[in-house]
Motif scaffolding. Structure first.
Motif, PDB file in Angstrom:
ATOM      1  N   CYS A 103       0.836  -1.204   0.000  1.00 41.76           N
ATOM      2  CA  CYS A 103       0.000   0.000   0.000  1.00 41.76           C
ATOM      3  C   CYS A 103       0.870   1.254   0.000  1.00 41.76           C
ATOM      4  CB  CYS A 103      -0.906   0.003   1.228  1.00 41.76           C
ATOM      5  SG  CYS A 103      -2.044   1.396   1.270  1.00 41.76           S
ATOM      6  N   ILE A 104       0.515   2.205  -0.866  1.00 49.16           N
ATOM      7  CA  ILE A 104       1.255   3.463  -0.931  1.00 49.16           C
ATOM      8  C   ILE A 104       0.469   4.603  -0.286  1.00 49.16           C
ATOM      9  CG2 ILE A 104       2.618   2.812  -2.932  1.00 49.16           C
ATOM     10  CD1 ILE A 104       0.700   4.385  -4.675  1.00 49.16           C
ATOM     11  N   TYR A 105      -0.642   4.294   0.372  1.00 47.94           N
ATOM     12  CA  TYR A 105      -1.439   5.253   1.133  1.00 47.94           C
ATOM     13  C   TYR A 105      -1.845   6.461   0.284  1.00 47.94           C
ATOM     14  CZ  TYR A 105       0.410   2.390   4.857  1.00 47.94           C
ATOM     15  OH  TYR A 105       0.747   1.336   5.637  1.00 47.94           O
ATOM     16  N   CYS A 106      -2.230   6.189  -0.951  1.00 53.52           N
ATOM     17  CA  CYS A 106      -2.584   7.261  -1.877  1.00 53.52           C
ATOM     18  C   CYS A 106      -4.008   7.759  -1.662  1.00 53.52           C
ATOM     19  CB  CYS A 106      -2.414   6.796  -3.317  1.00 53.52           C
ATOM     20  SG  CYS A 106      -3.490   5.424  -3.781  1.00 53.52           S
ATOM     21  N   GLY A 107      -4.891   6.926  -1.148  1.00 52.63           N
ATOM     22  CA  GLY A 107      -6.259   7.341  -0.890  1.00 52.63           C
ATOM     23  C   GLY A 107      -7.208   7.145  -2.055  1.00 52.63           C
ATOM     24  N   LEU A 108      -6.754   6.553  -3.152  1.00 58.01           N
ATOM     25  CA  LEU A 108      -7.639   6.336  -4.292  1.00 58.01           C
ATOM     26  C   LEU A 108      -8.765   5.368  -3.952  1.00 58.01           C
ATOM     27  CD1 LEU A 108      -5.092   6.190  -7.240  1.00 58.01           C
ATOM     28  CD2 LEU A 108      -6.689   8.016  -6.686  1.00 58.01           C
ATOM     29  N   CYS A 109      -8.481   4.377  -3.129  1.00 56.11           N
ATOM     30  CA  CYS A 109      -9.522   3.423  -2.741  1.00 56.11           C
ATOM     31  C   CYS A 109     -10.610   4.111  -1.923  1.00 56.11           C
ATOM     32  CB  CYS A 109      -8.918   2.260  -1.967  1.00 56.11           C
ATOM     33  SG  CYS A 109      -7.984   2.747  -0.510  1.00 56.11           S
ATOM     34  N   VAL A 110     -10.214   5.029  -1.059  1.00 61.50           N
ATOM     35  CA  VAL A 110     -11.175   5.759  -0.236  1.00 61.50           C
ATOM     36  C   VAL A 110     -12.043   6.655  -1.107  1.00 61.50           C
ATOM     37  CG1 VAL A 110     -11.400   7.432   1.641  1.00 61.50           C
ATOM     38  CG2 VAL A 110      -9.629   5.684   1.752  1.00 61.50           C
ATOM     39  N   ASP A 111     -11.414   7.330  -2.058  1.00 67.92           N
ATOM     40  CA  ASP A 111     -12.151   8.253  -2.931  1.00 67.92           C
ATOM     41  C   ASP A 111     -13.082   7.524  -3.895  1.00 67.92           C
ATOM     42  OD1 ASP A 111     -10.816  10.329  -1.714  1.00 67.92           O
ATOM     43  OD2 ASP A 111      -9.272  10.470  -3.268  1.00 67.92           O
TER      44      ASP A 111
END
Length: 147
Positions: A103-111
């Motif tokens: 995980c690169i903690y980009c936040g795309l999954c959350v968005d």
């Protein structure tokens, strides 16, 4: 015009005195050291820690097993398996894995989640000795900070 020997000595002494005054000023200040295992850092509100699945008021996972998070993850850190119960049209979530090592903690999954079922937690302690422990099953575990 070149500076004379005594002007260079004066500049050197001024520099040393200013540096020593700055160093001595730090002796009077209270140290900002945290005693780590017992004291934790205050995390910013928008910090992107490890992800977790949200639950609704009934205590069930909000995830509708659409697979958007798995498809959009650039590091392929999310793996999920789904099933369709007999007599129903909607898929159900059976397993949801996140590899925190990838995980690169980009936040795309959350968005990308249409039902707001994923969020970033404020967990910043995700290091492990063994690589296998970085793979979390979120549909059962919930989150890593549930210690």
């Amino acid at each position: 015009m070149k500076a004379s020997y005594f002007e260079k000595v004066k500049i050197g002494i001024d520099t040393i005195v200013k540096g020593l005054l700055l160093s001595f000023s730090y002796l009077l200040k209270k140290p900002s050291t945290l005693q780590y295992p017992h004291e934790k850092k205050v995390i910013a509100e928008r910090y992107r820690g490890s992800i977790r699945l949200k639950k609704n008021e009934a205590g069930e996972l909000k995830c509708i097993a659409c697979g958007n998070c798995e498809r959009i993850c650039p590091a392929s850190a999310i793996k999920m398996t789904t099933f369709t119960p007999e007599g129903e049209k909607k898929k159900k979530l059976s397993e949801y894995y996140v590899d925190l090592g990838l995980c690169i903690y980009c936040g795309l999954c959350v968005d990308s989640c249409p039902v707001d079922a994923i969020e970033h937690s404020n967990v910043y302690e995700v290091s492990e000795v063994e690589k296998d422990k970085l793979v979390l099953r979120l549909d059962v575990l919930g989150e890593k900070d549930a210690k």
